[in-house]
Enzyme design. Sequence first.
Site, PDB file in Angstrom:
ATOM      1  N   GLY A 146       1.191   4.850   0.460  1.00 50.00           N
ATOM      2  CA  GLY A 146       0.878   6.215   2.034  1.00 50.00           C
ATOM      3  C   GLY A 146       1.314   7.211   1.687  1.00 50.00           C
ATOM      4  O   GLY A 146       2.949   7.013   0.922  1.00 50.00           O
ATOM      5  N   TYR A 147       0.675   8.445   1.589  1.00 45.64           N
ATOM      6  CA  TYR A 147       1.030  10.081   0.971  1.00 45.64           C
ATOM      7  C   TYR A 147       0.584  10.558   1.848  1.00 45.64           C
ATOM      8  O   TYR A 147       0.841  12.552   1.549  1.00 45.64           O
ATOM      9  CB  TYR A 147       0.721   9.882  -0.697  1.00 45.64           C
ATOM     10  N   GLY A 148      -0.430  10.933   2.643  1.00 46.25           N
ATOM     11  CA  GLY A 148      -1.100  11.494   3.707  1.00 46.25           C
ATOM     12  C   GLY A 148       0.198  10.918   4.708  1.00 46.25           C
ATOM     13  O   GLY A 148       0.634  10.906   5.330  1.00 46.25           O
ATOM     14  N   VAL A 178       0.819  -1.216   0.194  1.00 48.57           N
ATOM     15  CA  VAL A 178      -0.105  -0.227  -0.067  1.00 48.57           C
ATOM     16  C   VAL A 178       0.734   0.958  -0.241  1.00 48.57           C
ATOM     17  O   VAL A 178       2.068   0.843   0.493  1.00 48.57           O
ATOM     18  CB  VAL A 178      -0.882   0.214   1.307  1.00 48.57           C
ATOM     19  N   GLU A 187      -9.409   4.821   6.749  1.00 46.93           N
ATOM     20  CA  GLU A 187      -9.648   5.664   4.881  1.00 46.93           C
ATOM     21  C   GLU A 187     -10.647   5.795   5.062  1.00 46.93           C
ATOM     22  O   GLU A 187     -10.453   6.153   3.496  1.00 46.93           O
ATOM     23  CB  GLU A 187      -8.676   5.344   4.458  1.00 46.93           C
TER      24      GLU A 187
END
Length: 220
Positions: free
Chosen positions: A7-9, A5, A87
């Site tokens: 993640g960008y936040g 997965v 999320e």
Amino acid sequence: MVFWVFGYGSLVWNPGFDYDEKIVGFIKDYRRVFDLACIDHRGTPESPARTCTLEEKEGAICWGTAYCVRGGPEREKLAMQYLERRECEYDRKTIVTFFKEGDSQHPALTDVIVFTSTPDKVNNKYYLGPAPLEDMARQIATAYGPCGNNRDYLFLLEKAMHDIGHEDNLVIELANEVRKVLGVGNMLTNVATAQLPHPPHVSIPTRQLQPLPEPIVLDG
């Protein structure tokens, strides 16, 4: 079974689930934007926070971290269940190709899951859409929820991107604008000790406010 997965936040600094491997890298043709409402973590239904999602843009790249879960379907299921709860404002699971620094031509990973959102206010009740930088900053400076302040989310993301060596210009510009609203100029303040003044037009209980991230030096 291998589950990846991206993640960008907040997943960049706080994945929150057991993983076996973490890789810093990027995905192509997406950019980070603060167009998504959060009403149960960093905001409320009455005062939603602004959190980041991805916007498709040809030629753009978005840096972040990819997490791997190995060990069979049960571990993968547990990780996905956790992520779907966390999320919950994101209404899409998009499959992307992931690249590592130094090799933008040959994918390091394929079939990586990333949580994204439909950019449509009719079909996605959490989609806020773009807004002027100053308006977003005022919203982020004052929103808070059960998991803390919206401003901390932004400042921690700013620091996390610095720590992985890939600052995001929008994150920096928005964080600096939030500091103006809070009256702290361009200074990054220690997350453990800061006491910030409230904006004069906003009434927020002091007990709800959390401190800001520790000082960092930004390149450039």
